[in-house]
Design an enzyme around this catalytic site. Structure first.
Site, PDB file in Angstrom:
ATOM      1  CD1 TRP A   1     -22.996  83.630  24.984  1.00 21.23           C
ATOM      2  CD2 TRP A   1     -23.514  82.322  26.917  1.00 21.23           C
ATOM      3  NE1 TRP A   1     -22.413  82.338  25.192  1.00 21.23           N
ATOM      4  CE2 TRP A   1     -22.692  81.523  26.059  1.00 21.23           C
ATOM      5  CE3 TRP A   1     -24.311  81.830  28.194  1.00 21.23           C
ATOM      6  CZ2 TRP A   1     -22.665  80.204  26.489  1.00 21.23           C
ATOM      7  CZ3 TRP A   1     -24.047  80.343  28.332  1.00 21.23           C
ATOM      8  CH2 TRP A   1     -23.180  79.561  27.809  1.00 21.23           C
TER       9      TRP A   1
ATOM     10  N   GLY B   1     -26.320  94.851  17.983  1.00 26.26           N
ATOM     11  CA  GLY B   1     -27.563  94.358  17.689  1.00 26.26           C
ATOM     12  C   GLY B   1     -28.267  94.863  16.600  1.00 26.26           C
TER      13      GLY B   1
ATOM     14  CB  SER C   1     -23.692  93.958  13.853  1.00 24.92           C
ATOM     15  OG  SER C   1     -24.771  94.411  14.387  1.00 24.92           O
TER      16      SER C   1
ATOM     17  N   GLY D   1     -21.955  89.399  20.309  1.00 24.25           N
ATOM     18  CA  GLY D   1     -23.257  89.218  20.868  1.00 24.25           C
ATOM     19  C   GLY D   1     -23.986  88.118  20.135  1.00 24.25           C
ATOM     20  N   GLY D   2     -25.168  88.579  19.452  1.00 24.36           N
ATOM     21  CA  GLY D   2     -26.020  87.462  18.651  1.00 24.36           C
ATOM     22  C   GLY D   2     -25.132  86.518  18.084  1.00 24.36           C
TER      23      GLY D   2
HETATM   24  P1  PGA Z   1     -24.065  92.242  18.908  1.00 21.41           P
HETATM   25  O1  PGA Z   1     -23.384  92.576  20.346  1.00 21.41           O
HETATM   26  O2  PGA Z   1     -22.754  91.255  18.208  1.00 21.41           O
HETATM   27  O3  PGA Z   1     -25.170  91.469  19.009  1.00 21.41           O
HETATM   28  O4  PGA Z   1     -24.099  93.522  18.013  1.00 21.41           O
HETATM   29  C1  PGA Z   1     -22.063  92.756  20.774  1.00 21.41           C
HETATM   30  C2  PGA Z   1     -22.041  93.530  21.959  1.00 21.41           C
HETATM   31  O5  PGA Z   1     -22.938  93.973  22.581  1.00 21.41           O
HETATM   32  O6  PGA Z   1     -21.066  92.958  22.917  1.00 21.41           O
END
Ligand code: PGA
Length: 249
Positions: free
Chosen positions: A10, A172, A212, A233-234
């Protein structure tokens, strides 16, 4: 066959209200998903995770941990405190901690050790920057990042970690490593693990991809032989997207 593992990171997002909606959405939508899953929440919300996720298939964890057991370390959180809230996982060495907080390979390795000593599973992150990839340094950089952890832990301890390969340029940014690019690094990491723990144990270890990962690329990435899940992440902040990735695993 290794089972798949999908972990949400998160980062510094959430609120009591938003977390309640997100977590109830994940639990309600899980159905018969085969992959194991977990969310790594900001420390203040770990009690809420425990309250809402205990007894469900969703595990929870933290995003960082102190190398110290207790004492005068203002702002730090000890591994035993995370265990007190029944965390299963803790992320160590995320590239954002390495970049913004100056965490080096040795500190990351000590954090992995502190987590293991408290009975937690460290998710050890490695990954190269764009400049390092363009200079053909990817293998050397991730090899050294993992190597320091392998030197610090006993082979027995290494069998209890999770590794996450996260190319910094993919985090990200919406840019993802191609499945072939990611698989190449994952295979290298598994070969390195094998030298330390032997073939059989290395085959059991989970190596996650992160950067991503989204519902539309997750299946292809996780179909690679050495990609055992994702660190998300996102896309872990929306129940529907996170569930779609879990179901793609
Ligand atoms: P992301 O982040 O999926 O937003 O690229 C992954 C992470 O940093 O663990």
């Amino acid at each position: 066959m290794r089972s798949k593992l999908v972990v949400g990171n998160w980062k510094m997002n959430g609120s009591r209200a938003a977390n309640a909606t997100l977590l109830s959405g994940i639990v309600a939508g899980l159905g018969g998903a085969k992959a194991a899953c977990a969310v790594c929440a900001p420390a203040p919300y770990l009690a809420q995770c425990q309250e809402l996720l205990a007894g469900t298939p969703v595990a929870w964890g933290a995003q960082d941990v102190s190398v110290h057991a207790s004492g005068a370390y203002t702002g730090e959180v000890a591994a035993a405190m995370l265990a007190d809230f029944a965390c299963r996982y803790v992320i160590v060495g995320h590239s954002e901690r390495r970049a913004y907080h100056g965490e080096g390979n040795e500190l990351v390795a000590r954090k992995a050790k502190a987590a293991l000593d408290a009975g937690l599973t460290p998710i050890v992150c490695v990954g190269e920057t764009l400049a390092q990839r363009e200079a053909n340094q990817t293998a050397a950089v991730v090899g050294e990042q993992l190597g320091t952890v392998l030197e610090t832990l006993s082979p027995e301890e290494v069998t209890k970690i999770v590794v996450a390969y996260e190319p910094v340029w993919a985090i990200g940014t919406g840019k993802t490593a191609t499945p072939a690019m990611a698989q190449e690094v994952h295979a290298q990491l598994r070969a390195q693990l094998k030298v330390r723990v032997g073939k059989e144990a290395a085959q059991q270890l989970h190596i996650l991809y992160g950067g991503s990962m989204k519902p539309d690329n997750a299946a292809e990435l996780m179909a690679q032989p050495d990609i055992d899940g994702g660190l998300i992440g996102g896309a872990s902040l929306k129940a529907a997207e996170f569930l779609a990735i879990i179901n793609a695993a």
